[in-house]
Motif scaffolding. Structure first.
Motif, mmCIF file in Angstrom:
data_model
loop_
_atom_site.group_PDB
_atom_site.id
_atom_site.type_symbol
_atom_site.label_atom_id
_atom_site.label_comp_id
_atom_site.label_asym_id
_atom_site.label_seq_id
_atom_site.Cartn_x
_atom_site.Cartn_y
_atom_site.Cartn_z
ATOM 1 N N LEU A 200 3.840 -0.039 -9.962
ATOM 2 C CA LEU A 200 4.224 -0.828 -8.795
ATOM 3 C C LEU A 200 5.673 -0.562 -8.416
ATOM 4 O O LEU A 200 6.520 -0.299 -9.273
ATOM 5 N N ASN A 203 6.487 -4.577 -5.609
ATOM 6 C CA ASN A 203 5.253 -5.351 -5.696
ATOM 7 C C ASN A 203 4.074 -4.714 -4.952
ATOM 8 O O ASN A 203 3.107 -5.389 -4.597
ATOM 9 N N LYS A 204 4.175 -3.409 -4.709
ATOM 10 C CA LYS A 204 3.064 -2.669 -4.110
ATOM 11 C C LYS A 204 2.810 -1.427 -4.956
ATOM 12 O O LYS A 204 3.664 -1.005 -5.728
ATOM 13 N N SER A 211 -5.636 2.200 -6.593
ATOM 14 C CA SER A 211 -6.054 0.804 -6.711
ATOM 15 C C SER A 211 -7.074 0.680 -7.842
ATOM 16 O O SER A 211 -7.699 1.667 -8.252
ATOM 17 N N PHE A 337 0.198 -7.360 -11.984
ATOM 18 C CA PHE A 337 -0.451 -7.534 -10.679
ATOM 19 C C PHE A 337 -0.344 -8.974 -10.166
ATOM 20 O O PHE A 337 -0.682 -9.245 -9.019
ATOM 21 N N SER A 339 1.722 -11.046 -9.023
ATOM 22 C CA SER A 339 2.437 -11.416 -7.798
ATOM 23 C C SER A 339 1.844 -10.765 -6.555
ATOM 24 O O SER A 339 2.356 -10.956 -5.449
ATOM 25 N N ASN A 340 0.793 -9.995 -6.738
ATOM 26 C CA ASN A 340 0.113 -9.355 -5.612
ATOM 27 C C ASN A 340 -1.346 -9.791 -5.644
ATOM 28 O O ASN A 340 -2.145 -9.249 -6.411
ATOM 29 N N SER A 341 -1.689 -10.761 -4.837
ATOM 30 C CA SER A 341 -3.039 -11.349 -4.888
ATOM 31 C C SER A 341 -4.124 -10.329 -4.547
ATOM 32 O O SER A 341 -5.232 -10.389 -5.089
ATOM 33 N N ASP A 342 -3.809 -9.392 -3.664
ATOM 34 C CA ASP A 342 -4.804 -8.375 -3.306
ATOM 35 C C ASP A 342 -5.147 -7.491 -4.502
ATOM 36 O O ASP A 342 -6.316 -7.184 -4.755
#
Length: 363
Positions: A200, A203-204, A211, A337, A339-342
């Motif tokens: 990451l 945060n991406k 993915s 992951f 902090s990244n709901s997706d």
């Protein structure tokens, strides 16, 4: 659901010895280890002997990195002598995880002849074909692929089998058949582990990362060709092996699918820093060992705030329909992951993709 624990005293501890710290002789663009703040020093035999004296249970040892062979043959000999003194009463298994660049006749003589009594297992990091492996370069930015293939051949001359750890990046997604062909071409390949690149940045997903669903679909495509070509008769591939084991109610030894998680694996750095599985930053999950036994020190570390976050991740799986298959997955991946709901949602979706495939192989 089977009881899943971050740590249990009933199982051997797996020591991940970072004998050269996070120092390395190559420059993989995605390396998580080189971003850690731990020492680049060399682990001493005295330190290792003292650590083993503070462990009551049995242990397995992995010489890890960075690149463990950077410490040189003399220092490795000293460490192996300490290990040999505790084998096989306390130390029950010895492994080396290497990038394969430094393996030579001299190293083979040390690891597999002088210490033949240790039954050392070796695994080499290779992401696959030259294209798949393009993110693993030397300090001059040149490919490491051919040198690693040469190392497999050198080991094969001595009838030494070796595993393969492959990081699956965006470069890997379209070369399924080529990857399987590579696996078939390595005569002494003992096992393969497919590790997803989930790095990451802000945060991406970082550059070249994939993915969870992309990783799951890659595993499925590998599994189809793997099964069609009956390659399972020659080698085991994780997570495919564990998927089939879990769908049939069997026990998996792969941590992602097992009942014992992150603190069963203790990362040890030359400066005395200890933490759980090296997929975490040791600074976030520090284990302090004074005069206590390592086991008691681990139990104390499990009372930390960040460890409680891992327990919460385990608890969040209680109502899931596939909890007995997934076994809560890899907690380090889920932790980063969070902090990244997706990505968190996609992680669970990816496990359901694997579950639906595995159902077709229920006996």
């Amino acid at each position: 659901m089977s009881d899943i624990n971050l740590y249990t005293t009933e199982k051997p501890i797996k020591l991940i010895l970072k004998v050269a710290g996070n120092g390395c002789n190559i420059d993989c663009s995605y390396c998580f280890e080189k971003n850690k703040k731990n020492s680049h020093g060399i682990m001493s035999a005295t330190f290792l002997k003292d650590l083993l004296s503070k462990i009551d249970s049995q242990v397995s040892i992995v010489f890890h990195g960075g690149e463990p062979l950077l410490i040189g043959i003399k220092k490795m000999d000293e460490l192996l002598q300490v290990v040999s003194e505790s084998y096989a009463d306390k130390v029950i298994a010895v492994k080396v995880q290497t990038n394969g660049i430094l393996i030579s006749e001299e190293w083979i003589q040390l690891l597999f002849y002088k210490y033949v009594n240790l039954h050392i297992e070796i695994a080499i990091s290779l992401d696959g074909t030259n294209e798949m492996n393009s993110l693993r370069v030397n300090k001059q930015g040149k490919s490491t692929y051919e040198k690693v293939i040469e190392t497999y051949r050198l080991l094969d001359k001595h009838n030494i089998k070796a595993g393969m750890l492959s990081v699956i990046s965006r470069n890997s997604l379209t070369v399924i058949k080529e990857y399987i062909k590579l696996l078939q071409s390595i005569n002494n390949l003992s096992f393969v582990k497919l590790n997803p690149l989930f790095n990451l940045k802000d945060n991406k997903l970082a550059e070249n990362s994939i993915s969870p669903s992309e990783y799951a679909n890659f595993v499925l495509e590998i599994a189809k060709v793997y099964i069609q070509n009956r390659l399972y008769e020659k080698i085991a591939i994780e997570p495919i092996l564990s998927m089939i084991q879990k769908i049939n109610g069997r026990v998996s030894r792969y941590c992602n699918y097992s009942t014992c998680k992150c603190f069963e694996f203790i990362s040890v750095y030359p400066d005395g820093t200890l933490g759980p599985c090296d997929s975490f930053s040791a600074e976030e999950f520090l284990i302090t060992v004074d005069d206590n036994s390592l086991e008691n020190s681990i139990l104390n570390a499990l009372r930390q705030v960040n460890a409680n976050k891992l327990k919460q991740l385990l608890s969040s799986c209680e109502e899931c329909d596939i909890k007995d298959f997934c076994m809560s997955g890899c907690l380090s991946q889920r932790y980063y992951f969070e902090s990244n709901s997706d990505l968190s949602e996609d992680y669970c979706i990816s496990k359901k993709i694997l579950y639906e495939f595995a159902k077709g192989y229920m006996i």
